[in-house]
Design a protein around this motif. Structure first.
Motif, short mmCIF file in Angstrom:
data_model
loop_
_atom_site.label_atom_id
_atom_site.label_comp_id
_atom_site.label_asym_id
_atom_site.label_seq_id
_atom_site.Cartn_x
_atom_site.Cartn_y
_atom_site.Cartn_z
N ASN A 24 0.82 -1.21 0.00
CA ASN A 24 0.00 0.00 0.00
C ASN A 24 0.86 1.26 0.00
O ASN A 24 0.45 2.29 -0.54
CB ASN A 24 -0.94 0.01 1.21
N LYS A 28 0.82 6.79 -6.73
CA LYS A 28 -0.30 7.71 -6.91
C LYS A 28 0.20 9.15 -6.90
O LYS A 28 -0.23 9.98 -7.72
CB LYS A 28 -1.33 7.50 -5.79
N THR A 82 0.48 11.39 3.30
CA THR A 82 1.23 11.23 2.06
C THR A 82 2.37 10.29 2.40
O THR A 82 2.68 10.08 3.58
CB THR A 82 1.79 12.58 1.55
N PRO A 83 3.01 9.66 1.42
CA PRO A 83 4.04 8.67 1.74
C PRO A 83 5.15 9.24 2.61
O PRO A 83 5.64 10.35 2.36
CB PRO A 83 4.58 8.27 0.36
N ILE A 127 3.18 4.16 4.87
CA ILE A 127 1.98 4.95 4.58
C ILE A 127 1.81 6.08 5.58
O ILE A 127 2.05 5.92 6.78
CB ILE A 127 0.73 4.04 4.59
N ASP A 150 1.99 1.72 -3.52
CA ASP A 150 0.85 2.21 -4.30
C ASP A 150 0.62 3.71 -4.05
O ASP A 150 0.33 4.47 -4.98
CB ASP A 150 -0.42 1.44 -3.94
N GLN A 151 0.77 4.11 -2.79
CA GLN A 151 0.59 5.52 -2.45
C GLN A 151 1.67 6.36 -3.11
O GLN A 151 1.40 7.47 -3.61
CB GLN A 151 0.63 5.69 -0.92
#
Length: 365
Positions: free
Chosen positions: A18, A25, A46-47, A43, A21-22
């Motif tokens: 995840n 994005k 924001t990352p 996570i 993925d963040q």
């Protein structure tokens, strides 16, 4: 997208999908030309453990509300053989918070908003820690830093406190900064003024925390040996182009040696970045990085450790705190292995390890 996003990890390193993925994005935002997930990537809103390079636009929300957060290492002028653990811990435990140590004479001429918060650590993973050199990897570099393996040092991790929160909220509400602030726009110009003020606040805050703690234990004024900011937007010129390096939980690779903090009870490391390049977004990791979010820590651990052994098992005797929630939130299990983070960067030739730092007493009150 493949040439924009880079994630630094080995096959054996754990990283939640995840978080990746963040990261991807965010890489889709207009103007992003590089997105790097460092080995401590996890996570957040924001990352965290990431660095982003943009062109023509900045995104203040990527670096979050603690603008200017960073790590600073101070000398204490105390020989490790004369550092009496029980005596120092006793003095710190008797403190009625850092605010009980007067710094009014030091901030009287300071013209920063919310300066009453200066000299305070804050919540979350912020801390101050007395440390000693555990292992020397490069004596010549250590000598250049004027660090003596026979002495005790103080590492401070803190930032701009409520000031950074105020700034981020202001630019979200007044300029919708999460959509980006175009280069040289009114919001862009105003933000950088406030941003730079928060960077100054964070650096001064770390100095005043050190002053208060050293005063509390009767140590002489310490010299600041290292200081790096890991939440910021930096301007970088490359091949005639102006780029913006957004660091969220990422130490700069272009300021010399930095400290990469360990987890509760584990070593921290002094390193010299070697790969100050676009490929790594001019950054290195800033710490171990979380495995679990804060809200899940108690649920995961309270059945593992009976109440009577929680302090001993999770904290040991070297942590001074006043918020019981950190017993679980800052447990070693909640973080990745700092040694693995260091190893992953060594495998990429991103850093050279100078020395490791062993924790003696950690102060979070």
């Amino acid at each position: 997208m493949d040439n924009i996003v880079k994630v630094i990890k080995s096959e054996k390193s754990w990283m939640e999908s995840n978080a990746v993925d963040q990261l991807k994005k965010v890489a889709e935002l207009k103007g992003v030309v590089k997105a790097v997930g460092l080995p401590d990537l996890h996570i957040g809103k924001t990352p965290v453990g990431a660095s982003f390079i943009t062109k023509d636009v900045i995104y203040p929300h990527l670096i979050g509300n603690d603008i200017g957060c960073g790590m600073a290492l101070f000398s204490t002028n105390i020989n490790k053989g004369k550092f009496k653990f029980d005596k120092v811990r006793g003095k710190l435990e008797r403190l009625d918070g850092l605010e009980s140590i007067d710094i009014s004479h030091l901030i009287e001429e300071i013209h920063l908003p919310m300066k009453e918060a200066l000299g305070t650590i804050g919540s979350g993973n912020h801390f101050a820690e007395f440390q000693q050199i555990d292992k020397v990897y490069d004596q010549d570099l250590l000598d250049e830093l004027d660090i003596n393996k026979g002495c005790v040092y103080l590492l401070v991790h803190s930032g701009s406190r409520g000031y950074g929160e105020y700034i981020l909220r202001k630019y979200i509400e007044e300029h919708s900064c999460q959509k980006g602030l175009k280069e040289n726009s009114e919001g862009y110009i105003e933000y950088f003024k406030d941003h730079d003020s928060a960077i100054e606040f964070g650096m001064l805050n770390r100095e005043l925390i050190a002053y208060r703690l050293l005063s509390a234990i009767g140590a002489k004024d310490g010299n600041k040996l290292l200081d790096s900011t890991h939440n910021s937007i930096a301007i970088k010129e490359l091949n005639g182009e102006k780029l913006y390096v957004h660091r969220k939980g990422a130490a700069p690779a272009d300021v010399g040696c930095v400290v990469i903090a360990g987890t509760r009870g584990s070593n921290s490391y002094i390193v010299k970045p070697q790969a100050n390049s676009f490929e790594y977004a001019f950054s290195v990791a800033h710490g171990a990085g979380r495995r679990w979010n804060r809200l899940s820590c108690k649920e995961r651990l309270e059945h593992v450790y009976p109440n009577k052994s929680v302090r001993e098992k999770l904290l040991g005797s070297n942590l001074i705190y006043n918020d019981r929630s950190i017993i679980y939130e800052e447990a070693p299990e909640a973080y990745k292995s700092i040694d693995k983070v260091i190893e992953d960067m060594l495998n990429e030739d991103m850093i050279k390890v100078v020395a490791s730092l062993k924790p003696l007493i950690t102060y979070k009150a």
